[in-house]
Design an enzyme around this catalytic site. Structure first.
Site, PDB file in Angstrom:
ATOM      1  N   CYS A 202      -4.521   1.044  -1.020  1.00  0.00           N
ATOM      2  CA  CYS A 202      -4.488  -0.349  -0.731  1.00  0.00           C
ATOM      3  C   CYS A 202      -5.919  -1.113  -1.397  1.00  0.00           C
ATOM      4  CB  CYS A 202      -4.271  -0.893   0.575  1.00  0.00           C
ATOM      5  SG  CYS A 202      -2.403  -0.221   0.947  1.00  0.00           S
ATOM      6  N   ALA A 203      -6.295  -0.307  -2.250  1.00  0.00           N
ATOM      7  CA  ALA A 203      -7.867  -0.981  -2.895  1.00  0.00           C
ATOM      8  C   ALA A 203      -7.707  -0.550  -4.382  1.00  0.00           C
ATOM      9  CB  ALA A 203      -8.927  -0.307  -2.293  1.00  0.00           C
TER      10      ALA A 203
END
Ligand SMILES: Cc1ncc(COP(=O)(O)O)c(C=O)c1O
Length: 432
Positions: A377-378
């Site tokens: 999630c980056a």
């Protein structure tokens, strides 16, 4: 100087001198979990996925169990059990406040998690606020902002401060700088004290995403002069669905109530009079009492253990893991600021000849090791570190195009788990 608190755990006063009050490191539930591997054998589970969700600490489970018999409504019952449960909920708020070293007049709002906390603050920003955020952030801190200036990953910590300085100087009106304290991809610590200083010099505020810091290091919001911090219970050994947003009251007292309903209002007639205390204003409905009690129990357990013992053991294991992985040909650790930059117990890496998903599946299926693979999630940050560009399939946290493997440790991690991972990766590489 407060920067040192964040940058070098081995040099902090709490790491240098054992605390007179420290207790043994508590146990986690599931330490004896066995999982099936190829061939049908059962092996002890090596949980190396703490950065996603940490296991439950025993004192956390005990606190929840102790609270259950009197479990009752919060803030709305005259009965004894209701009063007791309300008192426990409000005590949890005090514990969380003390845990992060908040100022006496700061708000402590219980949220579901860090994502919920950043979104809550985003809804309370004064009209016209511009947010400055680095592309290195987790999506929870990258995405909630209406007007955002996004900064490229800085080549070194001083560059982060310089880039923030320049961006904030160019903005008129209210401004907020958002930055992570410890990266969920590389574990690297960010210069949050220096960034807070720069933000304030430009009349801006700073929100620190402490989701990956507070399970590993002491955080003192007052000493670091931070305006807001956000974190999640499930990464702090308290997997009962609560997180927190802690910080300055004024924006929160004036912002749109996060949830509209019972508890957030003083009175409802032709018009509605909302609470201007941030806690009731943003916590409408029946709160997650057990989550809050669990979160507070985790804070208490970590504080009682003392950071010296926790940090020392984590640094021993993460150093062993990193040097073991570095000794394997074809394994590359992801790092923004180099091998020597201080970090918490998180290591992301790639293995030549394998996709991250293949590595993670083999580690699980053959060796009983749990790690995470993907972009964590980056997405912008992982693409930057891998030198890959985005594709149409990059729509969620799980896609495995240009991905990495992440191993992360914490309380309950053992040398055997670390060594098993190193040997498993060595074995995979030897088969290529
Ligand atoms: C640095 C960081 N910020 C925010 C989040 C989001 O946390 P949650 O999923 O608990 O909202 C995570 C989760 O991995 C994280 O690592």
């Amino acid at each position: 100087m407060s920067t040192l608190t964040i940058f070098s755990s081995t040099r902090t006063p709490e790491a240098a001198a054992p605390s007179a009050t420290s207790r043994p490191i508590p146990a986690v539930l599931g330490a004896d979990l066995e999982v099936p591997v190829k061939g049908g054998r059962l092996v002890g589970y090596a949980n190396l996925d703490y950065a996603a969700s940490a296991p439950c600490l025993e004192p956390v489970s005990a606190a929840v169990t102790a609270a259950l018999p009197a479990y009752s409504s919060v803030h709305r019952g005259a009965g004894y059990a209701s009063q007791l449960t309300t008192a426990r909920y409000e005590q949890a708020r005090h514990t969380v406040r003390a845990f992060v070293g908040a100022r006496p007049d700061d708000s402590v709002i219980f949220t579901r998690n860090t994502t919920d906390a950043t979104n809550l603050l985003a809804g309370c920003l004064p009209e016209g606020t511009t947010t400055v955020v680095f592309d290195t952030e987790h999506h929870a801190s990258l995405l909630p902002w209406r007007h955002a200036v996004r900064l490229a990953p800085p080549a070194f910590p001083g560059e982060a401060v310089r880039a923030a300085d320049e961006a904030l100087a160019a903005i008129e009106g209210p401004k907020l700088l958002v930055v992570t304290a410890a990266s969920n991809v590389t574990g690297e610590l960010w210069p949050i004290a220096a960034l807070a200083h720069i933000a304030h010099r430009h009349g801006a505020r700073i929100l620190v995403d402490a989701a990956q810091l507070v399970p590993h290091r002491r955080l003192n919001l007052t000493a670091l002069d931070l305006d807001y911090v956000a974190f999640s219970g499930h990464k702090l050994y308290a997997p009962f669905g609560a997180g927190a947003l802690v910080g300055r009251r004024d924006w929160l007292a004036e912002g749109e109530p996060y949830l509209k309903g019972g508890g957030a209002v003083r009175s409802v007639g032709e018009s509605v009079e909302w609470h201007d205390d941030p806690e009731p204003r943003h916590e409408a409905g029946t709160p997650n009492v057990l989550g809050a009690i669990a979160l507070a129990a985790a804070c208490d357990a970590l504080t009682a253990t003392g950071w010296t013992a926790l940090v020392r053991e984590e640094e021993r294991l993460i150093a062993r893991l990193r040097s073991g992985l570095a000794s394997i040909d074809g394994v590359r650790e992801l790092s923004l600021w180099g091998d020597d930059h201080p970090r918490v117990g998180i290591v992301s890496f790639t293995v030549a000849g394998y996709s991250a998903r293949e590595v993670a599946e083999a580690l699980s299926g053959e060796y009983g090791i749990g790690v995470r693979d993907g972009k964590f999630c980056a997405h912008p940050f992982v693409r930057h570190l891998l030198g890959t560009s985005g594709g149409a399939s990059d729509g969620d946290c799980a896609d495995d195009t240009g991905s990495a493997v992440r191993a992360s440790i914490g309380i309950g991690s053992t040398q055997e788990h670390v060594d098993r991972l190193i040997e498993a990766v060595r074995d995979l590489v030897s088969r290529c």
